[in-house]
Design a protein around this motif. Sequence first.
Motif, PDB file in Angstrom:
ATOM      1  N   HIS A  53      13.074   6.996   4.838  1.00 35.45           N
ATOM      2  CA  HIS A  53      13.114   5.533   4.753  1.00 35.45           C
ATOM      3  C   HIS A  53      12.517   5.073   3.437  1.00 35.45           C
ATOM      4  N   LYS A  54      13.068   4.002   2.909  1.00 37.20           N
ATOM      5  CA  LYS A  54      12.522   3.396   1.698  1.00 37.20           C
ATOM      6  C   LYS A  54      11.201   2.698   2.054  1.00 37.20           C
ATOM      7  N   PRO A  55      10.267   2.669   1.107  1.00 40.86           N
ATOM      8  CA  PRO A  55       8.946   2.073   1.383  1.00 40.86           C
ATOM      9  C   PRO A  55       9.035   0.648   1.924  1.00 40.86           C
ATOM     10  N   GLU A  56       9.967  -0.155   1.399  1.00 43.74           N
ATOM     11  CA  GLU A  56      10.038  -1.560   1.817  1.00 43.74           C
ATOM     12  C   GLU A  56      10.525  -1.730   3.258  1.00 43.74           C
ATOM     13  N   SER A  57      11.085  -0.679   3.838  1.00 46.94           N
ATOM     14  CA  SER A  57      11.557  -0.779   5.234  1.00 46.94           C
ATOM     15  C   SER A  57      10.481  -0.357   6.231  1.00 46.94           C
ATOM     16  N   LEU A  58       9.343   0.115   5.729  1.00 41.37           N
ATOM     17  CA  LEU A  58       8.270   0.586   6.600  1.00 41.37           C
ATOM     18  C   LEU A  58       7.096  -0.378   6.611  1.00 41.37           C
ATOM     19  N   ASP A  87       0.840  -1.195   0.000  1.00 45.81           N
ATOM     20  CA  ASP A  87       0.000   0.000   0.000  1.00 45.81           C
ATOM     21  C   ASP A  87       0.873   1.242   0.000  1.00 45.81           C
ATOM     22  N   GLU A  88       0.441   2.251  -0.744  1.00 45.78           N
ATOM     23  CA  GLU A  88       1.165   3.513  -0.727  1.00 45.78           C
ATOM     24  C   GLU A  88       0.858   4.234   0.579  1.00 45.78           C
ATOM     25  N   LEU A  89       1.893   4.771   1.178  1.00 46.23           N
ATOM     26  CA  LEU A  89       1.728   5.499   2.433  1.00 46.23           C
ATOM     27  C   LEU A  89       1.364   6.944   2.152  1.00 46.23           C
ATOM     28  N   LYS A  90       0.692   7.575   3.113  1.00 51.80           N
ATOM     29  CA  LYS A  90       0.372   8.984   2.977  1.00 51.80           C
ATOM     30  C   LYS A  90       0.622   9.709   4.290  1.00 51.80           C
ATOM     31  N   LYS A  91       0.656  11.025   4.225  1.00 54.38           N
ATOM     32  CA  LYS A  91       0.916  11.854   5.391  1.00 54.38           C
ATOM     33  C   LYS A  91      -0.040  11.476   6.519  1.00 54.38           C
ATOM     34  N   GLY A  92       0.534  11.294   7.707  1.00 50.04           N
ATOM     35  CA  GLY A  92      -0.273  10.960   8.875  1.00 50.04           C
ATOM     36  C   GLY A  92      -0.362   9.480   9.171  1.00 50.04           C
ATOM     37  N   ASP A  93       0.030   8.618   8.210  1.00 46.76           N
ATOM     38  CA  ASP A  93      -0.010   7.173   8.449  1.00 46.76           C
ATOM     39  C   ASP A  93       0.968   6.806   9.561  1.00 46.76           C
ATOM     40  N   ARG A  94       0.563   5.872  10.406  1.00 44.83           N
ATOM     41  CA  ARG A  94       1.413   5.349  11.473  1.00 44.83           C
ATOM     42  C   ARG A  94       2.208   4.179  10.911  1.00 44.83           C
ATOM     43  N   SER A 113      13.410   9.751  -5.824  1.00 46.44           N
ATOM     44  CA  SER A 113      12.942  10.170  -7.143  1.00 46.44           C
ATOM     45  C   SER A 113      11.501   9.675  -7.310  1.00 46.44           C
ATOM     46  N   LYS A 114      10.853  10.093  -8.407  1.00 49.57           N
ATOM     47  CA  LYS A 114       9.487   9.622  -8.653  1.00 49.57           C
ATOM     48  C   LYS A 114       9.456   8.104  -8.820  1.00 49.57           C
ATOM     49  N   ASP A 115      10.499   7.545  -9.429  1.00 51.84           N
ATOM     50  CA  ASP A 115      10.570   6.094  -9.623  1.00 51.84           C
ATOM     51  C   ASP A 115      11.060   5.356  -8.387  1.00 51.84           C
ATOM     52  N   ASN A 116      11.748   6.058  -7.501  1.00 58.27           N
ATOM     53  CA  ASN A 116      12.317   5.486  -6.276  1.00 58.27           C
ATOM     54  C   ASN A 116      11.998   6.382  -5.083  1.00 58.27           C
ATOM     55  N   PRO A 117      10.723   6.512  -4.720  1.00 58.93           N
ATOM     56  CA  PRO A 117      10.377   7.428  -3.630  1.00 58.93           C
ATOM     57  C   PRO A 117      10.848   6.914  -2.268  1.00 58.93           C
ATOM     58  N   GLU A 118      11.008   7.830  -1.355  1.00 59.82           N
ATOM     59  CA  GLU A 118      11.259   7.503   0.043  1.00 59.82           C
ATOM     60  C   GLU A 118      10.251   8.293   0.866  1.00 59.82           C
ATOM     61  N   TYR A 119      10.156   7.963   2.148  1.00 53.78           N
ATOM     62  CA  TYR A 119       9.199   8.643   3.015  1.00 53.78           C
ATOM     63  C   TYR A 119       9.914   9.302   4.170  1.00 53.78           C
TER      64      TYR A 119
END
Length: 71
Positions: A61-66, A3-10, A42-48
């Motif tokens: 953090h990279k998406p896969e680490s969250l 799932d794509e994360l968004k602002k405020g997600d725990r 980047s758009k192809d490699n986003p981080e949060y």
Amino acid sequence: MADELKKGDRVEWKSSQGDIEGTVKKKLTEPIEIKGHHVAASKDNPEYLVESDKTGKEAAHKPESLKKLKK
């Protein structure tokens, strides 16, 4: 992280101090410097950008680490 994360997600991630919980501040889609560290997002490699509940510090953090937590 399917799932794509968004602002405020725990979220939770692993660190050398154990599992850390925090909140997503924003999705990073372009390179940025955070506390002297280059984040090659980047758009192809986003981080949060996340803020730790324990320390209040922000880090990228990279998406896969969250792991998204249930509310």
